[in-house]
Enzyme design. Structure first.
Site, PDB file in Angstrom:
ATOM      1  CD  GLN A   1      -2.978  -0.281  -1.144  1.00 51.08           C
ATOM      2  OE1 GLN A   1      -2.132   0.473  -1.631  1.00 51.08           O
ATOM      3  NE2 GLN A   1      -2.693  -1.528  -0.811  1.00 51.08           N
TER       4      GLN A   1
ATOM      5  CG  LEU B   1      -0.064  -3.459  -4.399  1.00 47.06           C
ATOM      6  CD1 LEU B   1      -0.227  -3.331  -2.891  1.00 47.06           C
ATOM      7  CD2 LEU B   1       1.389  -3.196  -4.802  1.00 47.06           C
ATOM      8  CB  SER B   2      -5.730  -2.380  -3.478  1.00 42.45           C
ATOM      9  OG  SER B   2      -6.484  -3.520  -3.156  1.00 42.45           O
ATOM     10  CG  ASP B   3      -6.389   1.935  -6.844  1.00 42.36           C
ATOM     11  OD1 ASP B   3      -6.388   3.084  -6.362  1.00 42.36           O
ATOM     12  OD2 ASP B   3      -7.418   1.232  -6.933  1.00 42.36           O
TER      13      ASP B   3
ATOM     14  NE  ARG C   1       1.448   1.298  -4.591  1.00 44.27           N
ATOM     15  CZ  ARG C   1       0.404   0.808  -3.922  1.00 44.27           C
ATOM     16  NH1 ARG C   1       0.307   1.015  -2.628  1.00 44.27           N
ATOM     17  NH2 ARG C   1      -0.546   0.134  -4.544  1.00 44.27           N
TER      18      ARG C   1
END
Length: 316
Positions: free
Chosen positions: A156, A150-152, A117
């Site tokens: 996701q 960027l989503s958490d 990530r």
């Protein structure tokens, strides 16, 4: 060269998920899927492929970043500190999926474990890496520039498990953003397609997949409202990572029989957005259910111009 910075300024783009305490590291990810079928874990769910063929270490990370046009420099200690935080984040993902969905799908967990990530934590507008924040607890969204985020990772994970990706399938994402969601799906499905409407972001993200060996991800700049009609066979799963005022008809048309779609529905920048989950049965009939609340940046382009009553599956 972009330097690693341990002190990152945070932007409150959306509410983060509830804080979860650090839990023991995850067990092996092979076994029965949380969705009921005994699904084998694909071979691609392994440590990231890198340009030099080595395991994911500091040198491999820096080489991949440079190959993707985002050079950075960090020390062995900084890289080790990032890796040390990943097990707790993985445990948080597993706990969250069990809390929300009753169980965690091994395929989803394995995909998260395979992806670095930290590679996707990057602000393209500022040309600045935020890799040190990749596994923050509590999970939160991060700015990646040009008004995108960027989503958490908990959100996701939830969206991914709800649409239940499987080996052999083809996926479509509307809103490439950082590229993380498409990369995640690519570790499970045969091919992951993704569309980004923000040209500077879409063009900057396009070269980041090949340095990890992710050759089954295809992205382009365009308006996701119309989907990807050139993919004649359609898609088994569609995941929309921006808030739409209604579900675009083209996406329903491109969903295969048996296909699933998740999309946030609601007004731009307002509370009250909700996930809707759709399923197309063997006869082509669409079934829907209202899911939990959420908050996403809005879908732009045609969505902002075409009223729902005038929407069609093809461009005017």
């Amino acid at each position: 060269m972009v330097q690693f910075n341990e002190k990152i300024s945070r932007r409150g783009l959306m509410a983060g998920a509830a804080s979860l305490a650090a839990l023991p590291a995850l067990a092996a990810t092979s076994g029965t899927s949380a969705l009921g079928a005994d699904v084998p874990v694909p071979a691609m769910l392994s440590v990231p492929m890198t340009p030099n063929g080595k395991p994911w270490d500091r040198e491999a990370f820096q080489a991949a970043m440079a190959a993707g046009g985002r050079p950075l420099s960090l020390t062995d200690a900084q890289f080790a500190a990032i890796q040390a935080r990943k097990p707790a984040a993985m445990a948080a993902i597993e706990a969250y999926l069990k809390l929300r969905l009753g169980a965690a799908d091994p395929l989803v967990l394995a995909a998260f474990k395979a992806l670095p990530r930290e590679y996707y934590h990057y602000n393209y507008e500022e040309r600045r890496s935020t890799c040190g924040d990749a596994y923050d607890i509590p999970a939160k969204p991060w700015a990646i520039g040009y008004g995108s985020a960027l989503s958490d990772y908990l959100g996701q994970a939830y969206m991914t498990q709800v649409i239940a990706p499987k080996p052999g399938e083809i996926s479509l994402e509307i809103g490439t953003g950082s590229g993380f969601q498409s990369s995640l799906l690519s570790r499970i499905v045969d091919h992951a397609y993704s569309i980004e409407i923000i040209a500077p972001l879409g063009n900057a993200v396009k070269p980041i997949f090949s340095p990890l060996g992710y050759d089954n991800v295809t992205t382009r700049v365009g308006d996701g409202y119309y989907g990807w009609p050139e993919q004649k066979g359609g898609f088994d799963i569609i995941i929309v990572t921006c808030a739409a005022q209604y579900a675009p008809p083209a996406l329903f048309a491109q969903l295969k029989p048996g296909g699933r779609m998740i999309i946030p529905i609601g007004q731009p920048f307002k509370q009250g957005q909700v996930f809707y989950v759709y399923h197309k049965d063997a006869t082509g009939k669409i079934h829907s259910r209202r899911d939990m609340g959420c908050f996403f940046i809005p879908m732009t382009g045609a969505m902002m111009k075409v009223p729902a009553a005038q929407a069609s599956a093809t461009p005017a």
